[in-house]
Design a protein around this motif. Structure first.
Motif, PDB file in Angstrom:
ATOM      1  N   ALA A 158     -35.594  18.213 -15.680  1.00  0.00           N
ATOM      2  CA  ALA A 158     -34.600  19.277 -15.558  1.00  0.00           C
ATOM      3  C   ALA A 158     -34.131  19.662 -16.963  1.00  0.00           C
ATOM      4  O   ALA A 158     -32.942  19.628 -17.278  1.00  0.00           O
ATOM      5  CB  ALA A 158     -33.423  18.834 -14.704  1.00  0.00           C
ATOM      6  N   CYS A 159     -35.087  20.005 -17.830  1.00  0.00           N
ATOM      7  CA  CYS A 159     -34.769  20.327 -19.224  1.00  0.00           C
ATOM      8  C   CYS A 159     -33.796  21.497 -19.278  1.00  0.00           C
ATOM      9  O   CYS A 159     -33.975  22.496 -18.573  1.00  0.00           O
ATOM     10  CB  CYS A 159     -36.038  20.648 -19.993  1.00  0.00           C
ATOM     11  SG  CYS A 159     -37.231  19.289 -20.005  1.00  0.00           S
ATOM     12  N   THR A 160     -32.786  21.364 -20.128  1.00  0.00           N
ATOM     13  CA  THR A 160     -31.695  22.344 -20.142  1.00  0.00           C
ATOM     14  C   THR A 160     -32.109  23.705 -20.684  1.00  0.00           C
ATOM     15  O   THR A 160     -31.398  24.689 -20.480  1.00  0.00           O
ATOM     16  CB  THR A 160     -30.515  21.811 -20.974  1.00  0.00           C
ATOM     17  OG1 THR A 160     -30.981  21.489 -22.294  1.00  0.00           O
ATOM     18  CG2 THR A 160     -29.921  20.576 -20.322  1.00  0.00           C
ATOM     19  N   TYR A 161     -33.245  23.781 -21.389  1.00  0.00           N
ATOM     20  CA  TYR A 161     -33.685  25.050 -21.980  1.00  0.00           C
ATOM     21  C   TYR A 161     -34.759  25.744 -21.146  1.00  0.00           C
ATOM     22  O   TYR A 161     -35.136  26.876 -21.435  1.00  0.00           O
ATOM     23  CB  TYR A 161     -34.252  24.810 -23.386  1.00  0.00           C
ATOM     24  CG  TYR A 161     -35.402  23.835 -23.418  1.00  0.00           C
ATOM     25  CD1 TYR A 161     -36.704  24.234 -23.110  1.00  0.00           C
ATOM     26  CD2 TYR A 161     -35.197  22.500 -23.742  1.00  0.00           C
ATOM     27  CE1 TYR A 161     -37.755  23.343 -23.120  1.00  0.00           C
ATOM     28  CE2 TYR A 161     -36.242  21.599 -23.758  1.00  0.00           C
ATOM     29  CZ  TYR A 161     -37.513  22.024 -23.453  1.00  0.00           C
ATOM     30  OH  TYR A 161     -38.564  21.131 -23.460  1.00  0.00           O
ATOM     31  N   CYS A 162     -35.256  25.085 -20.107  1.00  0.00           N
ATOM     32  CA  CYS A 162     -36.474  25.548 -19.427  1.00  0.00           C
ATOM     33  C   CYS A 162     -36.187  26.520 -18.285  1.00  0.00           C
ATOM     34  O   CYS A 162     -35.460  26.195 -17.340  1.00  0.00           O
ATOM     35  CB  CYS A 162     -37.250  24.348 -18.898  1.00  0.00           C
ATOM     36  SG  CYS A 162     -38.806  24.812 -18.122  1.00  0.00           S
ATOM     37  N   LYS A 163     -36.793  27.679 -18.351  1.00  0.00           N
ATOM     38  CA  LYS A 163     -36.698  28.682 -17.284  1.00  0.00           C
ATOM     39  C   LYS A 163     -37.858  28.543 -16.296  1.00  0.00           C
ATOM     40  O   LYS A 163     -37.747  28.965 -15.140  1.00  0.00           O
ATOM     41  CB  LYS A 163     -36.708  30.085 -17.903  1.00  0.00           C
ATOM     42  CG  LYS A 163     -36.396  31.206 -16.937  1.00  0.00           C
ATOM     43  CD  LYS A 163     -34.956  31.178 -16.487  1.00  0.00           C
ATOM     44  CE  LYS A 163     -34.642  32.331 -15.545  1.00  0.00           C
ATOM     45  NZ  LYS A 163     -33.274  32.252 -15.041  1.00  0.00           N
ATOM     46  N   THR A 164     -38.941  27.943 -16.748  1.00  0.00           N
ATOM     47  CA  THR A 164     -40.117  27.788 -15.887  1.00  0.00           C
ATOM     48  C   THR A 164     -39.795  26.962 -14.646  1.00  0.00           C
ATOM     49  O   THR A 164     -40.340  27.197 -13.571  1.00  0.00           O
ATOM     50  CB  THR A 164     -41.266  27.138 -16.673  1.00  0.00           C
ATOM     51  OG1 THR A 164     -41.526  27.898 -17.850  1.00  0.00           O
ATOM     52  CG2 THR A 164     -42.533  27.067 -15.834  1.00  0.00           C
ATOM     53  N   LYS A 165     -38.901  25.989 -14.789  1.00  0.00           N
ATOM     54  CA  LYS A 165     -38.497  25.160 -13.657  1.00  0.00           C
ATOM     55  C   LYS A 165     -37.941  26.009 -12.520  1.00  0.00           C
ATOM     56  O   LYS A 165     -38.151  25.727 -11.337  1.00  0.00           O
ATOM     57  CB  LYS A 165     -37.442  24.152 -14.114  1.00  0.00           C
ATOM     58  CG  LYS A 165     -36.866  23.262 -13.022  1.00  0.00           C
ATOM     59  CD  LYS A 165     -37.815  22.152 -12.646  1.00  0.00           C
ATOM     60  CE  LYS A 165     -37.145  21.161 -11.708  1.00  0.00           C
ATOM     61  NZ  LYS A 165     -37.952  19.987 -11.435  1.00  0.00           N
ATOM     62  N   HIS A 166     -37.214  27.096 -12.878  1.00  0.00           N
ATOM     63  CA  HIS A 166     -36.639  27.983 -11.863  1.00  0.00           C
ATOM     64  C   HIS A 166     -37.736  28.678 -11.065  1.00  0.00           C
ATOM     65  O   HIS A 166     -37.515  29.062  -9.918  1.00  0.00           O
ATOM     66  CB  HIS A 166     -35.742  29.032 -12.520  1.00  0.00           C
ATOM     67  CG  HIS A 166     -34.560  28.445 -13.228  1.00  0.00           C
ATOM     68  ND1 HIS A 166     -33.591  29.224 -13.839  1.00  0.00           N
ATOM     69  CD2 HIS A 166     -34.188  27.164 -13.435  1.00  0.00           C
ATOM     70  CE1 HIS A 166     -32.674  28.434 -14.382  1.00  0.00           C
ATOM     71  NE2 HIS A 166     -33.025  27.183 -14.156  1.00  0.00           N
TER      72      HIS A 166
END
Length: 578
Positions: free
Chosen positions: A216-224
């Protein structure tokens, strides 16, 4: 009455009464009938018009489609699958954007510049009145953005339905398919792996082994967009690899958002998958592993070292560190410390001599101090990574990092520039000049002057453009090196080794047309054909009825005008004789 109508009447009168007609009195006494002239129809032209679809008809499956993909190899694989399905259904995939009827834009959400290019392409398509279908991580993660309103979207797990979305878009509808693939409530890795595809490079097959991740990396949009980890079963991945080799592929790339996490959701592991895959790799073909985060490779180090020693697996691994500061890694929620990263790298370099370790670094993450950055600099100077991806931090909308206190833009640029200078200060391949290496040739260089090959460690080697080398193992002597490549001269008496696989498909040829898909395709095309034929028959019948009605109306009009003229002339004659 409007003048246009009067003109029409006069034209009809001129058709009825001409200079060659008899005089009124002659006509009266001879009692000749007034008959309107009928214009002759060009029968052949008429039949051609009847067989041609009406100008306002929209028959899916005949349009030209331009596909543009941004981002990672996973995204590129999705783009290849969508191109293959569309081509199999009859659409023409074109490389000429201006010539296309529809643009399929496959986006990347990792950094702001990639989304900016995506947004600009949408604007350009709208200016050129192109039909548009959007795909990839940007619309999946944020489908309600203003610039996406009214546009069709195909979700990252719905690429097997791209034909439906394109067909409806061509008809003028806006369609959005953003759901997840599930089986009995359990999320799947995505669309089926045996779908048709058009490989960008017919010699290279990209296989997505899982989607999403456990972080759940705080900078990652790909997770969304990609969500939590969902892995494909091992047997499906092995079958896909077999099929690829049967179609002439000589290099396989395994990809995902985190290959190291593979199988944790299905009770398996990455080593278990890799041992099954190496059993089906033909001699002379190679396998390349994708990116893996440090936490999920730590427990498999012994097995991974053995696999990376396999002669048909590149001794290459991409392990992103992102920062050498534990404080920054904690803010990023990377779930490892710098010592973990070093342990992985040191172990693999010891057990797999010569291994290539590639890594990523983000410069200017929120809260990064000068001391934090200097720790990262020391890491690069210590390990001298031959492949290093340096990224300036971009706050992505909706991520926790976007709400943190930002590092000034000038500082981010300065740190990015400084790290790039350090990276270019060393030459990783100078010591390899004079070596004899075996390389696999798979593509052409960007400047078209060389063929591109890779050695055992997935290091780039440029070789002369001899067509016999393409897709083959070639033995070369290294005579020159640069920052990102070496140059090799083929050994004169060495044998060019041909992998024991089939002849590769032609560029642009559709792969993966299984019997099941051919049956589905046949049913679909029959349905489309019957619908189109029925529409054309209905349209032709409608046009025939309209023509008959028009002829009947014109005949009645001309008869009325003729009778009116006859009545006037008759009245005049009666008056004259009286």
């Amino acid at each position: 009455m409007p003048s246009a109508s009067c003109d029409t009447f006069l034209d009809d009168i001129e058709d009825i009464v001409s200079q060659e007609d008899s005089k009124p009195q002659d006509r009266h006494f001879s009692r000749k009938h007034v008959v309107p002239k009928v214009r002759r129809r060009n029968t052949q032209k008429y039949l051609q018009e009847e067989n041609r679809p009406p100008s306002d008809s929209t028959i899916p499956g005949i349009q030209k489609i331009w596909i543009r993909t941004w981002g990672c190899s996973h995204n590129n694989s999705d783009g290849e699958y969508m191109a293959g399905q569309l081509a199999a259904y009859g659409y023409k995939i074109t490389e000429n954007a201006s010539d296309a009827d529809l643009w399929l834009l496959n986006s990347c959400t990792v950094k702001n510049p990639a989304e900016d290019h995506f947004r600009n392409s949408i604007k350009k398509a709208q200016e050129e009145n192109k039909k548009i279908v959007l795909a990839g991580c940007v619309p999946q993660a944020q489908p309600r953005q203003d610039y996406l309103k009214g546009l069709s979207i195909i979700g990252v797990q719905q690429i097997d339905r791209v034909v439906e979305v394109v067909e409806e878009t061509i008809k003028g509808h806006s369609v959005r398919l953003l759901g997840q693939k599930k089986d009995n409530g359990k999320r799947l890795g995505g669309a089926r792996l045996d779908l048709p595809k058009i490989r960008k490079n017919p010699l290279i097959e990209i296989i997505s082994i899982n989607t999403g991740c456990l972080n759940a990396c705080t900078y990652c949009k790909t997770k969304h967009a990609r969500g939590n980890l969902a892995s494909y079963p091992i047997d499906e991945l092995v079958d896909r690899a077999k099929q690829s080799f049967q179609e002439g592929v000589c290099e396989i790339w395994l990809t995902s958002e985190d290959t190291g996490a593979y199988g944790r959701d299905i009770g398996s592991s990455l080593p278990a998958l890799l041992w099954k895959l190496v059993e089906v790799i033909p001699e002379g073909a190679m396998l390349r592993l994708g990116m893996t985060n440090p936490p999920y490779i730590l427990e498999h180090l012994e097995e991974m070292a053995k696999i990376l020693h396999h002669p048909r697996v590149y001794a290459f691994l991409h392990i992103p560190v992102q920062s050498a500061s534990d404080a920054v890694l904690m803010e990023m929620k990377r779930e490892y410390c710098v010592a973990d990263f070093k342990r992985v790298v040191d172990f693999l370099k010891d057990k797999v001599p010569g291994i290539t370790i590639a890594t990523d670094i983000i410069c200017g993450f929120p809260g990064e101090t000068d001391q934090d950055f200097q720790e990262t600099v020391k890491l690069v100077e210590e390990y001298k990574f031959p492949s290093l991806f340096i990224n300036q931090f971009y706050p992505r909308p909706g991520t926790p990092a976007a709400k943190m206190e930002q590092v000034p833009a000038q500082v981010k640029k300065q740190r990015t520039k400084e790290l790039s200078r350090i990276f270019h200060s060393y030459s990783p391949y100078d010591h390899k000049i004079g070596q004899r290496q075996q390389v696999l040739v798979t593509e052409e260089s960007f400047d078209s002057k060389f063929y591109v090959a890779h050695n055992r460690f997935y290091e780039q080697v440029l070789v002369p453009k001899n067509p016999i080398f393409m897709g083959k193992m070639v033995e070369v002597d290294i005579y020159e090196s640069g920052k990102h490549f070496m140059k090799g001269q083929p050994v004169s008496d060495a044998k060019v080794y041909t992998p024991s696989i089939s002849k590769p498909l032609a560029r642009g040829e559709v792969s993966g047309l299984t019997e099941e898909f051919r049956n589905r395709l046949g049913n679909h095309l029959n349905s489309v054909s019957h619908t189109s034929a029925a529409n054309q028959r209905v349209s032709a019948s409608s046009r025939m009825v309209l023509r008959l009605q028009r002829l009947h109306r014109d005949f009645a009009l001309k008869m009325s005008v003729g009778l009116a003229v006859f009545a006037i002339l008759f009245a005049l004659l009666v008056k004259v004789y009286n």
